[in-house]
Design an enzyme around this catalytic site. Structure first.
Site, short mmCIF file in Angstrom:
data_model
loop_
_atom_site.label_atom_id
_atom_site.label_comp_id
_atom_site.label_asym_id
_atom_site.label_seq_id
_atom_site.Cartn_x
_atom_site.Cartn_y
_atom_site.Cartn_z
N GLU A 50 -22.83 26.68 44.63
CA GLU A 50 -23.90 25.66 45.33
C GLU A 50 -24.64 26.35 45.88
O GLU A 50 -24.60 27.66 46.95
CB GLU A 50 -21.93 25.05 46.23
N ASP A 61 -25.27 21.28 58.79
CA ASP A 61 -25.00 22.64 59.24
C ASP A 61 -25.31 23.56 60.63
O ASP A 61 -25.88 23.37 61.78
CB ASP A 61 -25.98 23.68 58.39
#
Length: 264
Positions: A50, A61
């Site tokens: 990824e 995040d």
């Protein structure tokens, strides 16, 4: 025609193995290093990679990946030069590549233009954390013309929406191990097994667990209930230390190699 992601999972299943999926932020600390890290992680045993496209306001995040995004943006990373980097990667490897990208970035870039560039440079899948289920149809309709998998994210809190979320899933389903943001964790809730069983009721697409997987012990504990495991923040921490010590690739290789041995 199946994507590289589907073929990778199929090949692993035939050997009764699980996929090690690794995440890094494109451009952290620069795109030349990202290119080398893709090849390094493949050599160390990663099955799918990824690549995060840095974004100034990442919802899901944690601080580790936020810092990586900041470093990448300061280095001048943008979507165009990430596509250029992926094109160079494709000259050297056919490992499945997935973009983790926020929909706002795709929308501002232009959906059709973004998908065209994904196709031409060899991106195999998209993970879009800020794409609500209700707004997904516009993108999926456009993606029908492209050999790119839209990988849905499903969480324990998804509950009665799981069936709808994983409907038409391609590549794999990203199963979030716990609520909150990305980062390393030392334990996982016991209900994770029940959650994975729930998701399996609604799809035959491979299931990969992410969020908080940071060491070999977690890999060993979780590989029995999934088709793949995703490691991100723990790799970014190795990159952070490597930036200071001048040995990024060595640190990442050693860590990914240990993860690969644990998932074998």
């Amino acid at each position: 025609m199946n994507s590289r992601i589907t073929e990778k999972f199929r090949g692993l299943k035939e050997k009764n193995k699980k996929a090690l999926i690794t995440y890094i932020t494109s451009g952290d600390p620069n795109l030349d290093t990202t290119l080398r890290l893709v090849l390094t992680m493949e050599k160390a045993g990663a099955d799918i990679i990824e690549l995060g496209i840095p974004y100034s306001d990442p919802l899901a995040d944690g601080p580790i990946i936020q810092n990586a995004s900041e470093r990448a943006l300061k280095a001048g990373t943008n979507i165009d030069n990430v596509f250029d980097m992926v094109s160079k990667v494709r000259e050297k490897t056919q490992i499945p590549l997935v973009f983790l990208v926020y929909f706002n970035s795709i929308f501002r870039y232009g959906i059709k233009r973004f998908l065209e560039n994904c196709k031409s440079c060899g991106v195999d899948g998209l993970i879009i954390p800020d794409l609500p289920l209700e707004e997904r149809k516009e993108l999926t309709d456009k993606m029908k013309d492209y050999p790119i998998d839209l990988i849905p994210l499903v969480a324990p809190t998804s509950e009665n929406r799981i069936k709808e979320i994983v409907q038409d899933a391609k590549g794999f389903v990203y199963c979030i191990s716990s609520t909150g943001v990305t980062g390393t964790r030392t334990f996982f809730k016991e209900n994770l097994l029940n959650f994975m069983d729930q998701v399996k009721k609604y799809t035959n697409v491979p299931l990969a667990i992410g969020f908080g997987i940071s060491n070999e012990e977690a890999i060993k504990n979780l590989k029995g209930i999934s088709d793949g495991l995703i490691v991100g923040s723990a790799i970014i921490k190795k990159i952070e230390t490597g930036i200071k010590e001048g040995d990024i690739e060595e640190r990442v290789f050693d860590f990914v190699r240990r993860l690969h041995e644990a998932i074998e």
